[in-house]
Design a protein around this motif. Structure first.
Motif, short mmCIF file in Angstrom:
data_model
loop_
_atom_site.label_atom_id
_atom_site.label_comp_id
_atom_site.label_asym_id
_atom_site.label_seq_id
_atom_site.Cartn_x
_atom_site.Cartn_y
_atom_site.Cartn_z
N LEU A 33 0.90 -1.13 0.01
CA LEU A 33 -0.14 -0.05 0.04
C LEU A 33 0.65 1.38 -0.09
O LEU A 33 0.52 2.24 -0.70
N LEU A 34 1.86 1.46 0.89
CA LEU A 34 2.80 2.32 0.85
C LEU A 34 3.42 2.58 -0.44
O LEU A 34 3.83 3.84 -0.80
N SER A 35 3.90 1.55 -1.25
CA SER A 35 4.67 1.48 -2.45
C SER A 35 4.12 2.36 -3.41
O SER A 35 4.62 2.87 -4.52
N ILE A 36 2.81 2.65 -3.52
CA ILE A 36 1.97 3.24 -4.51
C ILE A 36 1.61 4.80 -4.22
O ILE A 36 0.81 5.40 -5.18
N VAL A 37 1.78 5.20 -2.97
CA VAL A 37 1.31 6.38 -2.50
C VAL A 37 1.65 7.51 -3.23
O VAL A 37 0.82 8.51 -3.95
N VAL A 38 3.12 7.56 -3.81
CA VAL A 38 3.50 8.63 -4.35
C VAL A 38 2.57 8.78 -5.94
O VAL A 38 2.45 10.00 -6.38
N VAL A 39 2.60 7.49 -6.59
CA VAL A 39 1.99 7.40 -7.59
C VAL A 39 0.76 7.86 -7.95
O VAL A 39 0.11 8.73 -8.75
N GLU A 40 -0.10 7.57 -6.85
CA GLU A 40 -1.55 7.92 -6.78
C GLU A 40 -1.55 9.48 -6.49
O GLU A 40 -2.50 10.01 -7.03
N PHE A 41 -0.77 10.15 -5.75
CA PHE A 41 -0.93 11.35 -5.41
C PHE A 41 -0.14 12.21 -6.33
O PHE A 41 -0.28 13.61 -6.36
N VAL A 42 0.73 11.96 -7.37
CA VAL A 42 1.12 12.51 -8.38
C VAL A 42 0.11 12.93 -9.10
O VAL A 42 -0.01 13.98 -9.56
N GLY A 43 -0.86 12.16 -9.42
CA GLY A 43 -2.13 12.46 -10.26
C GLY A 43 -2.85 13.54 -9.52
O GLY A 43 -3.38 14.46 -10.18
N THR A 44 -2.97 13.54 -8.14
CA THR A 44 -3.70 14.70 -7.49
C THR A 44 -3.05 15.84 -7.70
O THR A 44 -3.84 16.86 -7.90
N GLY A 45 -1.86 15.70 -7.45
CA GLY A 45 -1.00 17.05 -7.40
C GLY A 45 -1.08 17.68 -9.15
O GLY A 45 -0.96 18.87 -9.23
N LEU A 46 -1.36 16.97 -9.98
CA LEU A 46 -1.48 17.31 -11.51
C LEU A 46 -2.56 18.48 -11.71
O LEU A 46 -2.63 19.35 -12.40
N VAL A 47 -3.81 18.19 -11.07
CA VAL A 47 -4.99 18.72 -11.07
C VAL A 47 -5.33 19.51 -9.90
O VAL A 47 -6.10 20.56 -10.44
N LEU A 48 -4.57 19.42 -9.06
CA LEU A 48 -5.29 20.28 -7.64
C LEU A 48 -5.19 21.73 -7.81
O LEU A 48 -6.16 22.37 -7.28
N PRO A 49 -4.12 22.35 -8.33
CA PRO A 49 -4.06 23.67 -8.53
C PRO A 49 -4.67 24.37 -9.30
O PRO A 49 -4.88 25.60 -9.58
N PHE A 50 -5.37 23.64 -10.33
CA PHE A 50 -5.83 23.99 -11.55
C PHE A 50 -7.42 23.88 -11.80
O PHE A 50 -7.78 24.22 -13.14
N SER A 51 -8.17 23.60 -10.85
CA SER A 51 -9.46 23.43 -11.03
C SER A 51 -10.34 24.80 -11.50
O SER A 51 -10.91 24.82 -12.22
N VAL A 52 -10.09 25.70 -10.82
CA VAL A 52 -10.63 27.06 -11.11
C VAL A 52 -9.90 27.45 -12.46
O VAL A 52 -11.06 28.00 -13.39
N VAL A 53 -8.69 27.39 -12.72
CA VAL A 53 -8.29 27.97 -14.12
C VAL A 53 -8.78 27.06 -15.24
O VAL A 53 -9.43 27.31 -16.40
N TYR A 54 -9.09 25.65 -15.04
CA TYR A 54 -9.64 24.90 -15.97
C TYR A 54 -11.19 25.09 -16.24
O TYR A 54 -11.73 25.31 -17.22
N LEU A 55 -11.92 25.31 -15.36
CA LEU A 55 -13.49 25.31 -15.29
C LEU A 55 -13.81 26.93 -15.75
O LEU A 55 -14.81 26.73 -16.42
N HIS A 56 -13.03 27.94 -15.34
CA HIS A 56 -13.21 29.22 -15.76
C HIS A 56 -12.50 29.78 -17.04
O HIS A 56 -13.16 29.91 -17.86
N GLU A 57 -11.40 29.36 -17.20
CA GLU A 57 -10.40 29.92 -18.10
C GLU A 57 -10.74 29.24 -19.59
O GLU A 57 -10.65 29.43 -20.69
N VAL A 58 -10.80 27.81 -19.28
CA VAL A 58 -10.64 26.88 -20.30
C VAL A 58 -12.07 26.61 -20.66
O VAL A 58 -12.33 26.62 -22.01
N ARG A 59 -12.91 26.11 -19.80
CA ARG A 59 -14.41 25.86 -20.44
C ARG A 59 -15.08 27.17 -20.35
O ARG A 59 -16.33 26.77 -20.86
#
Length: 434
Positions: A33-59
Motif C-alpha cells: 500500500l505504501l509503495s504506490i502512494v506517490v504514484v497515486e498522489f502525483v495525479g492529484t497534484g497534477l489537477v489540484l491547483p488548476f480546478s478554477v483555471v480549467y473550469l473558468h478560463e478553459v471551459r
C-alpha cells in the motif's frame, strides 16, 4: 538490608526503532500500500491547483458557477460520510475503497470532457461521493493491515509520501498546462484517473484478501449507532478536538490564509505559490525526523506541541499585515505555511492512530467516518467565518481567533482528551502500561 537512601535507577528513555526496522517489520500488505502512494498522489497534484483555471478560463464557466461547482464535492462528501461508515462495516473496507476508486476515475474522465455545466456537475457529484467514503475506508483498511504499534509511523510515512506526490504533480502540471490548449488540461485529468489504476489492480489482485467484511460482535443494533459510539470512552472529546484542530488548522490554511495574504498582506499569487511549496517541502523533509522524535511519547502531548506551533504560524501570518505589499510580507506568509507544516507532521501520525486504537474491528468504518465528518464539517463552517471577519476588516480579530483557538486545542488535548482516553490508545507509557 538495602540502605534506605539508595538511589533509584532512572526509567529508560523511550526506544526509537529505526525506520528501516519499521519497514522490515511491516506486513507485506502494508508495504504494498505504501509503495504506490506517490504514484497515486502525483495525479492529484497534477489537477489540484488548476480546478478554477480549467473550469473558468478553459471551459468558460462564470466564476460564480465555478464556485458552486467546487462546493458540490465537500457538501456531498459530508452528507454521505455517515452512511458510508456503516457501509464499510457491512461490506468491508477493501470493497468500499474499490468503489471509491472507481468513482474517482469516473469523475476525472467525465470532467476531462465537461463542456457544459451539467456534465461538470455530474463529475463533481461523483467526486463528492468518492470523497465521502474514501478517507474512512482507507483508514479502516490500513488499520486492518497494520498492527496497532506500527500505525503511528505508518500514518506519518503515508502523509510524507502523499505530500511528495502532490508536490511533484503540481510541478509537472504547471509545466504541462496551457490555457490556450484545452487538450493539456484534458491530459492531466486523464493522467489523474490513470494514477488510481495501480491501487485498483493491487486491491483486485495481491490485496484481494485484506480487510474483508468484519465479523460482527454480539451487540444490540443501538450499540453500533453513531450516538452510542460517541458515548464510548474517549471518543467524544477526540472528535471535538478533530473538529477544532481542523477549524483553526487545515480549513484556514486552504481558505483563510490565502485570503488574508492577498487582502491584508497584499502578497502576489506567485508569493502564495511559494508559501504552499514551502509547506510541502517542510513536510517531506521533517516528517520522518518528527516520527523518530515522537516515538514513545504520549500522543496528546504531541498534539499540545501541534497547537503551540500553529499558534506561532498564525502570528507570523498576522505580522505580514504590518508590511503589506513587500518582500517581507511574502516571506512571512511563506514562513507561516512552513511552520504550519511542522504542526501537520505532529497531527497526521497521532490523531488517526488514536481513532483506530479506540475502534473495535467491526465498527472501524463508523469510527473513521466520525473522524472524517468532523474534519469535513470544519472545512464547510470555517471559510464563511473567515470571509465574514476579513470582509468586515476585522483582521486582528481573525488572527487572534486562530491563535487562541490553536492554544485552546493544546489545552484541551492535555486537560480533557488525555484523561478520557483508555489505556493503550495514547501511545507512550500508556501503551506500555496497557
Amino acid at each position: 538490608m538495602p540502605h534506605s537512601g539508595a538511589m533509584t535507577t532512572p526509567a529508560p528513555a523511550p526506544v526509537r526503532p529505526p525506520l528501516a526496522a519499521f519497514w522490515r517489520d511491516l506486513p507485506r500488505e502494508g508495504r504494498l500500500l505504501l509503495s504506490i502512494v506517490v504514484v497515486e498522489f502525483v495525479g492529484t497534484g497534477l489537477v489540484l491547483p488548476f480546478s478554477v483555471v480549467y473550469l473558468h478560463e478553459v471551459r468558460g464557466f462564470a466564476l460564480s458557477d465555478v464556485g458552486l461547482l467546487l462546493g458540490v464535492p465537500p457538501l456531498v462528501a459530508l452528507a454521505i460520510t455517515g452512511p458510508g461508515g456503516t457501509l464499510i462495516d457491512r461490506l468491508g473496507a477493501r470493497t468500499v475503497v474499490i468503489g471509491a476508486v472507481v468513482l474517482v476515475i469516473a469523475s476525472d474522465v467525465v470532467l476531462a470532457f465537461a463542456d457544459t455545466l451539467v456534465v461538470a456537475a455530474v463529475a463533481m457529484l461523483l467526486n463528492g461521493l468518492a470523497q465521502g467514503v474514501q478517507f474512512p475506508a482507507f483508514n479502516a483498511m490500513i488499520a486492518a493491515v497494520v498492527p496497532s504499534e506500527a500505525r503511528q509511523r505508518y500514518f506519518g510515512l503515508n502523509f510524507t509520501l502523499l505530500n511528495l506526490g502532490i508536490g511533484l504533480g503540481g510541478v509537472v502540471g504547471g509545466l504541462v498546462v496551457d490555457v490556450d490548449r484545452a487538450i493539456t488540461f484534458q491530459a492531466i485529468y486523464l493522467a489523474d484517473a490513470a494514477s488510481f489504476v495501480p491501487i485498483l489492480l493491487l486491491l483486485l489482485g495481491p490485496l484481494r484478501a485484506v480487510a474483508p467484511r468484519p465479523e460482527p460482535h454480539d451487540r444490540e443494533d443501538g450499540d453500533a449507532s453513531y450516538r452510542a459510539i460517541l458515548k464510548a470512552p474517549g471518543m467524544r472529546p477526540v472528535i471535538l478536538l478533530v473538529f477544532a484542530s481542523a477549524f483553526v488548522g487545515y480549513a484556514q490554511l486552504n481558505a483563510g490564509m490565502p485570503a488574508y495574504a492577498r487582502v491584508v498582506g497584499e502578497v502576489s499569487t506567485q508569493g502564495l505559490g511559494i508559501a504552499f511549496a514551502a509547506n510541502t517541502v517542510v513536510i517531506v523533509l521533517l516528517q520522518l525526523v518528527v516520527l523518530q522524535r515522537i516515538e514513545g511519547h504520549r500522543r496528546t502531548r504531541v498534539l499540545v506541541a501541534m497547537g503551540v506551533v500553529w499558534a506561532f504560524s498564525w502570528l507570523l501570518l498576522g505580522l505580514s499585515g504590518l508590511v503589506p505589499g513587500t518582500i517581507g510580507a511574502t516571506l512571512l506568509v511563506a514562513a507561516c505555511a512552513a511552520v504550519f507544516a511542522l504542526g501537520e507532521t505532529l497531527l497526521q501520525p497521532t490523531l488517526p492512530a488514536i481513532i483506530n486504537d479506540l475502534a473495535p474491528d467491526d465498527l472501524r468504518g463508523r469510527y473513521n467516518a466520525l473522524f472524517s465528518g468532523a474534519f469535513q464539517s470544519a472545512s464547510v463552517v470555517a471559510p464563511p467565518i473567515a470571509g465574514a471577519l476579513l470582509g468586515a476588516d476585522r483582521h486582528t480579530t481573525y488572527i487572534l481567533l486562530l491563535v487562541a483557538g490553536s492554544l485552546a486545542c493544546s489545552y484541551y488535548a492535555v486537560a480533557r482528551v488525555e484523561r478520557a482516553l483508555p489505556a493503550g490508545a495514547n501511545g507512550g507509557a500508556d501503551r506500555a502500561a496497557a
